[in-house]
Design a protein around this motif. Structure first.
Motif, short mmCIF file in Angstrom:
data_model
loop_
_atom_site.label_atom_id
_atom_site.label_comp_id
_atom_site.label_asym_id
_atom_site.label_seq_id
_atom_site.Cartn_x
_atom_site.Cartn_y
_atom_site.Cartn_z
N GLY A 1 -58.31 22.38 24.49
CA GLY A 1 -58.65 20.98 24.70
C GLY A 1 -59.94 20.66 23.97
O GLY A 1 -60.62 21.55 23.48
N LYS A 2 -60.25 19.37 23.91
CA LYS A 2 -61.46 19.00 23.20
C LYS A 2 -62.64 18.86 24.17
O LYS A 2 -63.66 18.30 23.84
CB LYS A 2 -61.23 17.72 22.40
CG LYS A 2 -60.36 17.99 21.18
CD LYS A 2 -60.06 16.76 20.38
CE LYS A 2 -59.07 15.84 21.03
NZ LYS A 2 -57.72 16.36 21.18
N GLU A 55 -65.52 15.94 24.63
CA GLU A 55 -65.56 14.94 23.56
C GLU A 55 -65.08 13.61 24.09
O GLU A 55 -64.26 13.55 24.99
CB GLU A 55 -64.61 15.35 22.43
CG GLU A 55 -65.25 16.24 21.41
CD GLU A 55 -64.27 16.55 20.30
OE1 GLU A 55 -63.77 15.59 19.69
OE2 GLU A 55 -64.00 17.74 20.08
N SER A 56 -65.60 12.51 23.52
CA SER A 56 -65.12 11.23 24.03
C SER A 56 -64.33 10.49 22.96
O SER A 56 -64.33 10.86 21.78
CB SER A 56 -66.27 10.41 24.57
OG SER A 56 -67.18 10.21 23.53
N GLU A 74 -55.60 12.86 16.13
CA GLU A 74 -56.08 13.72 17.20
C GLU A 74 -56.00 13.07 18.58
O GLU A 74 -55.78 13.74 19.58
CB GLU A 74 -57.54 14.11 16.94
CG GLU A 74 -57.74 14.93 15.69
CD GLU A 74 -57.06 16.28 15.80
OE1 GLU A 74 -57.15 16.89 16.89
OE2 GLU A 74 -56.43 16.70 14.82
N TRP A 75 -56.27 11.79 18.61
CA TRP A 75 -56.35 11.11 19.91
C TRP A 75 -55.21 10.13 20.16
O TRP A 75 -54.81 9.93 21.29
CB TRP A 75 -57.68 10.33 20.00
CG TRP A 75 -58.87 11.19 20.24
CD1 TRP A 75 -59.63 11.81 19.28
CD2 TRP A 75 -59.44 11.54 21.50
NE1 TRP A 75 -60.63 12.52 19.89
CE2 TRP A 75 -60.55 12.37 21.24
CE3 TRP A 75 -59.13 11.22 22.82
CZ2 TRP A 75 -61.34 12.89 22.25
CZ3 TRP A 75 -59.93 11.73 23.84
CH2 TRP A 75 -61.02 12.57 23.54
N GLU A 94 -55.60 13.87 26.74
CA GLU A 94 -55.99 14.58 25.52
C GLU A 94 -54.77 15.18 24.88
O GLU A 94 -53.87 15.68 25.56
CB GLU A 94 -56.96 15.72 25.86
CG GLU A 94 -58.40 15.30 25.86
CD GLU A 94 -59.30 16.53 25.81
OE1 GLU A 94 -60.31 16.46 25.12
OE2 GLU A 94 -58.99 17.54 26.46
N ARG A 95 -54.77 15.23 23.54
CA ARG A 95 -53.59 15.69 22.83
C ARG A 95 -53.26 17.16 23.12
O ARG A 95 -52.12 17.51 23.33
CB ARG A 95 -53.80 15.51 21.32
CG ARG A 95 -52.62 16.07 20.55
CD ARG A 95 -52.47 15.54 19.17
NE ARG A 95 -51.09 15.86 18.77
CZ ARG A 95 -50.52 15.48 17.66
NH1 ARG A 95 -51.17 14.72 16.83
NH2 ARG A 95 -49.28 15.82 17.40
N SER A 147 -54.46 19.23 25.56
CA SER A 147 -54.59 19.77 26.92
C SER A 147 -53.92 18.71 27.78
O SER A 147 -53.54 17.67 27.29
CB SER A 147 -56.05 19.92 27.31
OG SER A 147 -56.60 18.65 27.58
N ILE A 193 -58.74 11.70 30.34
CA ILE A 193 -60.10 11.26 30.05
C ILE A 193 -60.22 9.80 30.50
O ILE A 193 -59.46 8.96 30.02
CB ILE A 193 -60.39 11.29 28.53
CG1 ILE A 193 -59.97 12.63 27.91
CG2 ILE A 193 -61.83 10.95 28.23
CD1 ILE A 193 -60.85 13.78 28.24
#
Ligand SMILES: O=C(O)CCC(=O)C(=O)O
Ligand SMILES: [Fe+2]
Length: 300
Positions: A2-3, A6-7, A29-30, A194-195, A197, A201
């Motif tokens: 996961g990221k 990050e926001s 990515e998002w 999140e992509r 995980s 968010i």
């Protein structure tokens, strides 16, 4: 992986060509990003929010006059799946005639109709601008979406103290190419997944910014390059939550299909061509509101 913390990326629309790389990455990515310096005046956003609130506060008999033009484009009443949610919808917002029909069905005042017209024109222009920049970020011509249709929706979530912790809108991807969201400026609750995980968010309101989500049509049209973000709305606090969504859907009649520039030996065509209306019906008949576009994947 996961990221982590990050926001969600923010794209400055006044900073092009400088932002193309960031935009391309955000989309891959998002599948979502915020936009600032988008040119929609703050007072128009504010006035539109007031109009949305008062239309959604109308008696249900009047809201029911907002009938479907295409499947489920009109008034959506609270349902067993989303009991806290209701929504009014305006199909083909770029047409002044459609805006006037919507307004007269709901007995909107001349002032309310004027705000609707102004907002619809401004936000439609923004869908074209953002759609164009997305295409350019992939090396394509910006005018591919000039004839595509838009659906405008105003959403109300009836969040009372008893329902804190429950879901306002179930997890879904949007069926559209892209969606512009004006979030409630006070009541949060939107969460994007999140992509890489399954972490959600929270998307907290950011004054003046708009949120862009990419949907199923973007994924199919881009031959898998643009990511259709999963999202939901949770009730985190009591209070009526109102959001305003503009969906750039797809071509009115032509099929959604990846342009030849995005298809080659290394990138074989991933989805069968489909029309938006066919796809909308498929979404409605398949029980899940996320992942329907996978049904149209070409298996080799
Ligand atoms: O109300 C929100 O913030 C999100 C609405 C949404 O996801 C939708 O209308 O598709
Ligand atoms: Fe959505």
């Amino acid at each position: 992986m996961g990221k982590g913390k990050e926001s969600i990326p923010t794209i400055d629309l006044s900073n092009f060509p400088g932002e193309y790389g960031k935009l391309r990455e955000a989309c891959a990515e998002w599948g979502c990003f915020r936009v600032v310096n988008h040119g929609i005046p703050l007072d128009l956003m504010w006035d539109m929010k007031k109009v949305a609130r008062s239309l959604l506060d109308l008696p249900v008999e009047i809201k029911r006059r907002n009938t479907d033009v295409i499947a489920r484009s009109g008034y959506q009443e609270p349902s067993p799946v989303n009991p806290l949610y209701e929504s009014l919808g305006l199909y083909d917002m770029a047409s002044s005639h459609s805006v006037q029909t919507f307004c007269s069905q709901l007995d909107a005042s001349p002032h309310q109709s004027e705000i609707m017209e102004k907002y619809a024109q401004a936000i439609y222009a923004l869908t074209m601008e953002i759609g164009g920049k997305l295409a350019e970020s992939l090396g394509l011509n910006s005018d591919f979406c000039k004839e595509w249709t838009c659906l405008f929706r105003i959403n109300k979530y009836n969040f009372t103290p008893e329902v804190v912790g429950s879901t306002g809108a179930q997890i879904h991807t949007d069926s559209s190419f892209l969606t512009i969201l004006q979030l409630d400026e006070n009541v949060g609750g939107l969460e994007v997944m999140e992509r890489n995980s399954d972490a959600f968010i929270p998307v907290d309101p950011l004054p003046g910014a708009l949120l862009i989500n990419l949907g199923d049509v973007a994924t199919a049209w881009s031959n898998g390059r643009l990511f259709n973000v999963k999202h939901r709305v949770q009730c985190k606090e009591a209070g009526v939550r109102v959001s305003i969504a503009t969906f750039l859907l797809g071509p009115k009649e032509a099929a959604v299909e990846a342009p030849p520039e995005l298809v080659d030996a290394e990138h074989p065509r991933l989805y069968v061509p489909f029309t938006y209306e066919e796809y909308r019906k498929l979404r409605i008949s398949s029980k899940s509101a996320a992942g329907t576009v996978d049904l149209l994947r070409i298996h080799s």
